[in-house]
Enzyme design. Structure first.
Site, mmCIF file in Angstrom:
data_model
loop_
_atom_site.group_PDB
_atom_site.id
_atom_site.type_symbol
_atom_site.label_atom_id
_atom_site.label_comp_id
_atom_site.label_asym_id
_atom_site.label_seq_id
_atom_site.Cartn_x
_atom_site.Cartn_y
_atom_site.Cartn_z
ATOM 1 N N ARG A 28 -0.597 -54.808 29.768
ATOM 2 C CA ARG A 28 -0.406 -53.968 31.117
ATOM 3 C C ARG A 28 1.119 -53.878 31.732
ATOM 4 O O ARG A 28 1.511 -53.207 32.820
ATOM 5 C CB ARG A 28 -1.560 -53.550 32.274
ATOM 6 C CG ARG A 28 -2.738 -53.720 31.181
ATOM 7 C CD ARG A 28 -3.388 -52.747 31.930
ATOM 8 N NE ARG A 28 -4.750 -52.593 31.053
ATOM 9 C CZ ARG A 28 -6.030 -52.373 31.888
ATOM 10 N NH1 ARG A 28 -5.634 -51.982 32.747
ATOM 11 N NH2 ARG A 28 -6.997 -52.869 31.128
ATOM 12 N N ARG A 32 0.228 -48.875 36.603
ATOM 13 C CA ARG A 32 0.064 -47.668 37.507
ATOM 14 C C ARG A 32 1.128 -48.979 38.991
ATOM 15 O O ARG A 32 1.388 -48.245 39.858
ATOM 16 C CB ARG A 32 -1.572 -48.062 38.589
ATOM 17 C CG ARG A 32 -2.262 -46.883 37.797
ATOM 18 C CD ARG A 32 -3.739 -46.189 37.588
ATOM 19 N NE ARG A 32 -4.403 -47.915 36.818
ATOM 20 C CZ ARG A 32 -5.589 -48.009 37.591
ATOM 21 N NH1 ARG A 32 -6.440 -47.283 37.532
ATOM 22 N NH2 ARG A 32 -5.988 -49.098 36.797
ATOM 23 N N ARG A 41 2.417 -39.739 34.463
ATOM 24 C CA ARG A 41 1.017 -40.102 34.522
ATOM 25 C C ARG A 41 0.317 -38.416 34.910
ATOM 26 O O ARG A 41 -0.739 -37.379 34.361
ATOM 27 C CB ARG A 41 0.659 -40.774 35.187
ATOM 28 C CG ARG A 41 -1.542 -41.102 34.249
ATOM 29 C CD ARG A 41 -1.746 -42.244 35.497
ATOM 30 N NE ARG A 41 -3.106 -42.516 35.389
ATOM 31 C CZ ARG A 41 -4.013 -41.933 35.990
ATOM 32 N NH1 ARG A 41 -3.096 -41.002 37.386
ATOM 33 N NH2 ARG A 41 -4.945 -42.218 35.997
ATOM 34 N N ASP A 78 -5.573 -47.176 24.514
ATOM 35 C CA ASP A 78 -6.522 -48.321 25.655
ATOM 36 C C ASP A 78 -7.029 -48.851 23.622
ATOM 37 O O ASP A 78 -7.298 -48.215 23.206
ATOM 38 C CB ASP A 78 -6.743 -47.425 25.625
ATOM 39 C CG ASP A 78 -7.615 -48.342 27.388
ATOM 40 O OD1 ASP A 78 -7.365 -48.377 28.047
ATOM 41 O OD2 ASP A 78 -8.642 -48.368 26.755
ATOM 42 N N TYR A 155 -18.185 -51.795 25.271
ATOM 43 C CA TYR A 155 -18.361 -50.379 26.144
ATOM 44 C C TYR A 155 -19.401 -49.158 25.278
ATOM 45 O O TYR A 155 -19.738 -48.344 26.206
ATOM 46 C CB TYR A 155 -17.067 -49.701 26.157
ATOM 47 C CG TYR A 155 -15.676 -50.623 26.714
ATOM 48 C CD1 TYR A 155 -16.108 -50.016 28.273
ATOM 49 C CD2 TYR A 155 -15.272 -51.506 26.749
ATOM 50 C CE1 TYR A 155 -15.370 -51.197 29.238
ATOM 51 C CE2 TYR A 155 -14.608 -52.563 27.278
ATOM 52 C CZ TYR A 155 -14.280 -52.084 28.748
ATOM 53 O OH TYR A 155 -14.033 -53.204 29.620
HETATM 54 O O1 CP3 Z 1 -0.239 -54.247 28.188
HETATM 55 C C1 CP3 Z 1 0.254 -52.844 27.634
HETATM 56 O O2 CP3 Z 1 0.763 -52.252 29.138
HETATM 57 C C2 CP3 Z 1 -0.561 -51.864 27.045
HETATM 58 C C3 CP3 Z 1 -1.727 -51.095 26.927
HETATM 59 C C4 CP3 Z 1 -3.208 -51.588 28.067
HETATM 60 C C5 CP3 Z 1 -4.048 -50.873 28.299
HETATM 61 N N1 CP3 Z 1 -4.998 -51.110 27.616
HETATM 62 C C6 CP3 Z 1 -3.229 -49.361 29.143
HETATM 63 C C7 CP3 Z 1 -4.193 -49.027 30.231
HETATM 64 C C8 CP3 Z 1 -4.014 -51.903 26.755
HETATM 65 C C9 CP3 Z 1 -3.468 -53.309 25.751
HETATM 66 C C10 CP3 Z 1 -5.465 -51.999 27.164
HETATM 67 C C11 CP3 Z 1 -5.956 -52.687 26.858
HETATM 68 C C12 CP3 Z 1 -7.756 -52.815 27.293
HETATM 69 N N2 CP3 Z 1 -8.350 -51.308 27.481
HETATM 70 C C13 CP3 Z 1 -8.259 -53.551 27.172
HETATM 71 C C14 CP3 Z 1 -8.502 -55.037 27.548
HETATM 72 C C15 CP3 Z 1 -7.627 -55.937 28.168
HETATM 73 C C16 CP3 Z 1 -7.978 -55.758 29.130
HETATM 74 O O3 CP3 Z 1 -7.401 -55.816 30.454
HETATM 75 O O4 CP3 Z 1 -8.746 -57.558 28.871
HETATM 76 C C17 CP3 Z 1 -10.027 -52.865 28.691
HETATM 77 C C18 CP3 Z 1 -11.049 -54.370 28.459
HETATM 78 C C19 CP3 Z 1 -9.653 -51.327 28.409
HETATM 79 C C20 CP3 Z 1 -10.131 -50.060 28.658
HETATM 80 C C21 CP3 Z 1 -9.700 -49.795 30.300
HETATM 81 N N3 CP3 Z 1 -8.937 -49.222 30.094
HETATM 82 C C22 CP3 Z 1 -10.358 -49.986 31.572
HETATM 83 C C23 CP3 Z 1 -10.987 -51.188 32.079
HETATM 84 C C24 CP3 Z 1 -9.151 -49.156 32.287
HETATM 85 C C25 CP3 Z 1 -9.208 -49.656 33.842
HETATM 86 C C26 CP3 Z 1 -9.829 -48.560 34.135
HETATM 87 C C27 CP3 Z 1 -9.259 -48.291 35.680
HETATM 88 O O5 CP3 Z 1 -9.381 -47.106 36.659
HETATM 89 O O6 CP3 Z 1 -8.296 -49.396 36.238
HETATM 90 C C28 CP3 Z 1 -8.661 -48.820 31.063
HETATM 91 C C29 CP3 Z 1 -7.396 -47.323 31.766
HETATM 92 C C30 CP3 Z 1 -6.141 -48.145 31.335
HETATM 93 N N4 CP3 Z 1 -5.879 -48.110 29.878
HETATM 94 C C31 CP3 Z 1 -4.558 -48.143 32.662
HETATM 95 C C32 CP3 Z 1 -4.081 -48.351 32.085
HETATM 96 C C33 CP3 Z 1 -2.546 -48.430 32.331
HETATM 97 C C34 CP3 Z 1 -4.638 -47.210 33.941
HETATM 98 C C35 CP3 Z 1 -5.527 -45.895 33.945
HETATM 99 C C36 CP3 Z 1 -4.651 -45.262 34.163
HETATM 100 O O7 CP3 Z 1 -3.286 -44.734 34.700
HETATM 101 O O8 CP3 Z 1 -5.255 -44.807 35.481
#
Ligand code: CP3
Length: 354
Positions: A28, A32, A41, A78, A155
């Site tokens: 990640r 944020r 964003r 994602d 999910y």
């Molecule tokens: O690593 C990176 O920089 C690449 C981008 C990436 C994102 N999500 C961006 C993201 C990757 C590899 C993921 C994978 C992902 N997404 C996983 C597996 C990795 C892990 O964390 O175990 C999972 C379970 C998800 C599903 C998901 N997407 C979740 C649980 C969330 C968080 C929601 C929250 O509000 O906290 C997301 C959103 C997400 N994915 C964000 C980012 C940067 C934040 C979104 C935003 O800008 O609001």
């Protein structure tokens, strides 16, 4: 297309070849905690709009590389793009994480599930991959990724994150045939999706099995690892004359490292609960290791970050086969300056130890 890499430390470490320093990237890394990410964003409208626009996805993928001396880029996207492309209707409720409008709640919807064509409904991802590769121009390698079939199923069946997996686990024990059906479709989808990313320019790929660690060992092997193994066997492993390493990360999978290392992957991702030196003693002769600093260390002052980075490096010890990372995604509350301290410390200490 085939610009030679100016920094290939990440790929070499995954192949367990010598490198001048231990490469580092951060799960990640575009997220944020970076003010420039939040600004893009806001311009895009939402997180999903960012993911679905190759221009914005390229812009945010490069942001952490402009700030820190990271050794790899990861596609901004994602893991939930696949179920979205299957028609489940992904959305993000502000502050509540991901949700689906049409979760898999009956046998009929499970039997109707189909793997999407990655070059059709997921074209925005393959386009982003080629655009990011062009923009990187050989600076560092680009990592593609996908969720594991089981993590995606969590999910898809629960309809949201943050549950105790009541629905998935009930299905696992009482209707295993139905869960296997979902996992089979997911495995076909993930294999095609990752191969499309590789064909579009991803130079390594990572499978995120975020929830495999919630399973009992027998269930993990049958419902998560078996499908990861099938995917690894179906991936394009050489593209443009270069081998494409595969990293498998099961969060909470520390007790099963020998089983994970045996599925044919090149590297195993570690969360912070295992000691990386012990992990190396167990599987380091077969695979490279990626990890595994506790992301919470980044809330501490610089001297603590440097001390804890040195601890991970010295636990791994000399020789090749280590990609430094956090044990899970970086927190949105991390001060960006602390990431610079970590990246520089990993480079400095590992150079000195060569
Ligand atoms: O690593 C990176 O920089 C690449 C981008 C990436 C994102 N999500 C961006 C993201 C990757 C590899 C993921 C994978 C992902 N997404 C996983 C597996 C990795 C892990 O964390 O175990 C999972 C379970 C998800 C599903 C998901 N997407 C979740 C649980 C969330 C968080 C929601 C929250 O509000 O906290 C997301 C959103 C997400 N994915 C964000 C980012 C940067 C934040 C979104 C935003 O800008 O609001």
């Amino acid at each position: 297309m085939n610009t030679p890499l100016r920094n290939d430390t990440f790929i070499r470490a995954l192949r367990r070849q010598p490198t001048p320093h231990t490469p580092i990237w951060i799960m990640r890394q575009a997220g944020r905690y970076l003010p420039e990410y939040n600004a893009t964003r806001a311009r895009a409208g939402s997180f999903l709009d960012l993911c679905k626009s190759p221009d914005y996805a390229t812009e945010v993928t490069l942001q952490p590389l402009d700030r820190f001396a990271l050794d790899a880029a990861i596609l901004f996207s994602d893991i939930l793009t696949i179920p979205d492309a299957m028609g489940l209707g992904l959305y993000f409720a502000e502050g509540e994480g991901p949700r689906f409008e049409h979760p898999l709640r009956d046998e009929q919807s499970i039997l109707a599930l189909k793997a999407p064509d990655p070059y059709a409904t997921l074209r925005y991802v393959t386009d982003a991959v080629s655009q990011i590769r062009k923009a990187l121009d050989g600076r560092v390698p680009l990592i593609g990724f996908s969720g594991s079939p089981f993590t995606l199923a969590c999910y898809m069946i629960e309809g949201q994150g943050g549950t105790e997996f009541e629905r998935v686990k009930t299905m696992l024990y009482s209707r295993p045939d139905l869960l296997h059906r979902v996992l089979e479709v997911n495995a076909v989808a993930v294999t095609a999706y990752l191969n499309a990313q590789i064909e579009s320019g991803a130079q390594a790929v990572m499978l995120f099995d975020t929830w495999g660690g919630a399973l009992a060992e027998a269930a993990y092997r049958e419902f998560s690892l078996a499908y990861l193994q099938r995917i690894v066997a179906g991936l394009v492993r050489v593209h443009d004359g270069e081998s494409v390493p595969v990293i498998v990360f099961t969060k909470g999978g520390g007790v099963w490292l020998e089983h994970i290392a045996a599925i044919g992957c090149d590297a195993v991702g570690l969360d912070w609960t295992v000691d990386i030196g012990s992990a190396r003693a167990r599987i380091g002769d077969r695979v490279a290791l990626q990890g595994n600093l506790d992301p919470s260390v980044l809330f501490s002052p610089p001297e603590v970050i440097r001390r804890e980075a040195a601890r991970v490096l010295s636990s791994f010890g000399g020789g090749s086969g280590h990609v430094f990372n956090l044990g899970h995604g970086i927190s949105r509350f991390t001060p960006p300056e602390h990431v610079a301290v970590l990246v520089d410390a990993v480079h400095e200490f590992s150079r000195a130890g060569r």
